[in-house]
Scaffold this active site. Structure first.
Site, PDB file in Angstrom:
ATOM      1  N   PRO A  85       0.762  -1.190   0.017  1.00  0.00           N
ATOM      2  CA  PRO A  85      -0.228   0.102   0.035  1.00  0.00           C
ATOM      3  C   PRO A  85       0.838   1.202   0.029  1.00  0.00           C
ATOM      4  O   PRO A  85       2.077   1.285   0.779  1.00  0.00           O
ATOM      5  CB  PRO A  85      -0.615  -0.092   1.405  1.00  0.00           C
ATOM      6  CG  PRO A  85      -0.914  -1.630   1.606  1.00  0.00           C
ATOM      7  CD  PRO A  85       0.238  -2.097   1.101  1.00  0.00           C
ATOM      8  N   CYS A  86       0.381   2.262  -0.807  1.00  0.00           N
ATOM      9  CA  CYS A  86       1.371   3.361  -1.063  1.00  0.00           C
ATOM     10  C   CYS A  86       0.964   4.638  -0.411  1.00  0.00           C
ATOM     11  O   CYS A  86       1.665   5.603  -0.689  1.00  0.00           O
ATOM     12  CB  CYS A  86       1.167   3.355  -2.601  1.00  0.00           C
ATOM     13  SG  CYS A  86      -0.377   3.792  -3.267  1.00  0.00           S
ATOM     14  N   GLN A  87      -0.456   4.725   0.343  1.00  0.00           N
ATOM     15  CA  GLN A  87      -0.876   5.941   0.646  1.00  0.00           C
ATOM     16  C   GLN A  87       0.087   6.829   1.487  1.00  0.00           C
ATOM     17  O   GLN A  87       0.251   7.998   1.441  1.00  0.00           O
ATOM     18  CB  GLN A  87      -2.196   5.734   1.642  1.00  0.00           C
ATOM     19  CG  GLN A  87      -3.318   5.321   0.692  1.00  0.00           C
ATOM     20  CD  GLN A  87      -3.154   3.865   0.575  1.00  0.00           C
ATOM     21  OE1 GLN A  87      -2.458   3.316   0.944  1.00  0.00           O
ATOM     22  NE2 GLN A  87      -4.448   3.164   0.521  1.00  0.00           N
TER      23      GLN A  87
ATOM     24  N   PHE B 205       3.165   7.438   0.964  1.00  0.00           N
ATOM     25  CA  PHE B 205       4.175   8.069   0.192  1.00  0.00           C
ATOM     26  C   PHE B 205       3.373   9.311  -0.815  1.00  0.00           C
ATOM     27  O   PHE B 205       4.078  10.200  -1.135  1.00  0.00           O
ATOM     28  CB  PHE B 205       4.870   7.118  -1.008  1.00  0.00           C
ATOM     29  CG  PHE B 205       5.963   6.189  -0.030  1.00  0.00           C
ATOM     30  CD1 PHE B 205       7.049   6.674   0.399  1.00  0.00           C
ATOM     31  CD2 PHE B 205       5.528   5.028  -0.111  1.00  0.00           C
ATOM     32  CE1 PHE B 205       7.953   5.921   1.254  1.00  0.00           C
ATOM     33  CE2 PHE B 205       6.234   4.127   0.479  1.00  0.00           C
ATOM     34  CZ  PHE B 205       7.472   4.527   1.198  1.00  0.00           C
TER      35      PHE B 205
END
Length: 385
Positions: free
Chosen positions: A85-87, A89
């Site tokens: 999951p990238c949130q 960044f």
């Protein structure tokens, strides 16, 4: 004698978009996947019925036991892929972090869990996908930590780059960071096959970027609140992209438009192709907005990034180029390069999340081909959708 397919395990799999790219490339077999979201994993199971499915948070999974469940020894798996999951960044989430430090978001440390599986499995190659900011934030701290860990594990080559999906035949401008690593043979990230620029002086020019028209012009024109799933195509496939994504399908699913609110509908009345809030009368202008919000698509360019909020016109360029509505789930999937046979599971929000969070399959296919050529010394035979 036919070569055995290279085996792939997909962590943080979502509905299986990244895996779909490896299948489309040819020469790969998806043998397992994990996601904590039940709807996403159900979609992955439908789209990759031969794969094992590991439900739950990756933090709760026993990597050694799962390796044994696949009847594999450490080091035998050819490819491990994943998009933690990238949130944490994302630039849009910076305000949620103390002192503006992106690295303080606990979701960023799911990379540690991915690396735990790398250490347990020791695959020949691996691919990590994330938002573009991942490899530059904190002066590249996370990229450097990942590289250092992979070096300690014995990986000889590691490369990181930001790739644009439009450069690989996806009709969408979507920039994502990729890290690819290999224990033995050198593996590189792929070179673009498409370009935004005309290359009259090139010996072998790249194909032009695919457009929204290339992606969805064969789908029926419908109004908000209408559509059918499944339903007929509006016309024969108009180009090679539509032929590819249709495959053997004779009907199209997920092409149903949700109704607009009154104010969303009134705003759309003022918009021609490419227009956004800048042309709206003051009485219809939102109190807060940004450049792509409430914008109508244009037929002759790629889409902007398709997100999990593709059903909401205030969250991006999601108004259809001509019809009085936002794009449907199938249109979003086409703009992501999903084959029409792909299944999505759950309610509207869940299915949009599966489409918007995915690695575009054609982008994954380009990476898969580079890996296959490096590991086998040959070119894979693409799989028809």
């Amino acid at each position: 004698m036919k070569d055995k397919p290279l085996r792939v395990v997909d962590l943080f799999s979502g509905c299986g978009g990244f895996s779909a790219g490896f299948v489309m490339a040819g020469g790969f077999e998806i043998i397992a996947g994990n996601d904590f979201d039940d709807d996403s994993l159900a979609a992955f199971r439908s789209n990759h019925p031969g794969a094992l499915c590991w439900s739950g948070s990756i933090s709760d999974l026993d990597a050694e036991r799962l390796l044994e469940s696949m009847s594999l020894a450490r080091g035998e798996l050819e490819v491990l892929i994943g998009g933690p999951p990238c949130q944490g960044f994302s630039r849009n989430r910076a305000r949620r972090h103390q002192n503006g430090r992106f690295v303080d978001d606990p979701r960023n440390y799911l990379f540690v869990e991915f690396l735990r599986f790398v250490k347990a499995f020791m695959p020949r190659t691996l691919v990590v996908e994330n938002v573009a900011d991942m490899i530059v934030k904190e002066n590249g701290r996370f990229k450097n930590e990942i590289f250092e860990s992979l070096d300690l594990f014995g990986y000889k080559t590691c490369h990181a780059a930001v790739l644009n999906a439009a450069d690989f035949g996806v009709p969408q401008r979507r920039r994502r960071a990729f890290i690819v690593a290999s224990r033995d043979v050198p593996v590189n990230l792929p070179s673009p096959s498409h370009s935004s620029r005309t290359q009259n002086d090139s010996l072998i020019p790249l194909d032009p970027w695919r457009t929204i028209s290339d992606a969805i012009s064969d789908l029926p024109s419908i109004e908000g609140g209408h559509g059918a799933s499944p339903g007929p195509y509006a016309k024969a496939a108009q180009n090679d992209y539509q032929v590819l994504l249709r495959g053997s399908a004779t009907t199209v699913s997920e092409h149903v438009a949700w109704r607009l609110s009154q104010i969303q509908s009134e705003r759309l009345n003022f918009l021609d192709q490419g227009d956004g809030v800048e042309v709206l009368p003051l009485s219809l202008t939102p109190k807060s907005t940004y450049g792509s919000a409430y914008r109508r698509m244009s037929w002759d360019i790629p889409a902007l990034t398709i997100t999990t909020w593709m059903y909401h016109p205030g969250s991006g360029m999601f108004y259809h180029p001509e019809d009085h509505r936002t794009i449907t789930i199938r249109e979003g999937a086409r703009l992501q390069s999903f084959p029409d046979s792909t299944k999505f599971v759950g309610g509207k929000v869940a299915r949009c999340r599966q489409v918007g969070n995915a690695v575009p399959p054609l982008m994954g296919a380009a990476i898969a081909k580079a890996i296959y050529s490096s590991l086998t010394g040959s070119v894979p035979v693409p799989t028809l959708c």
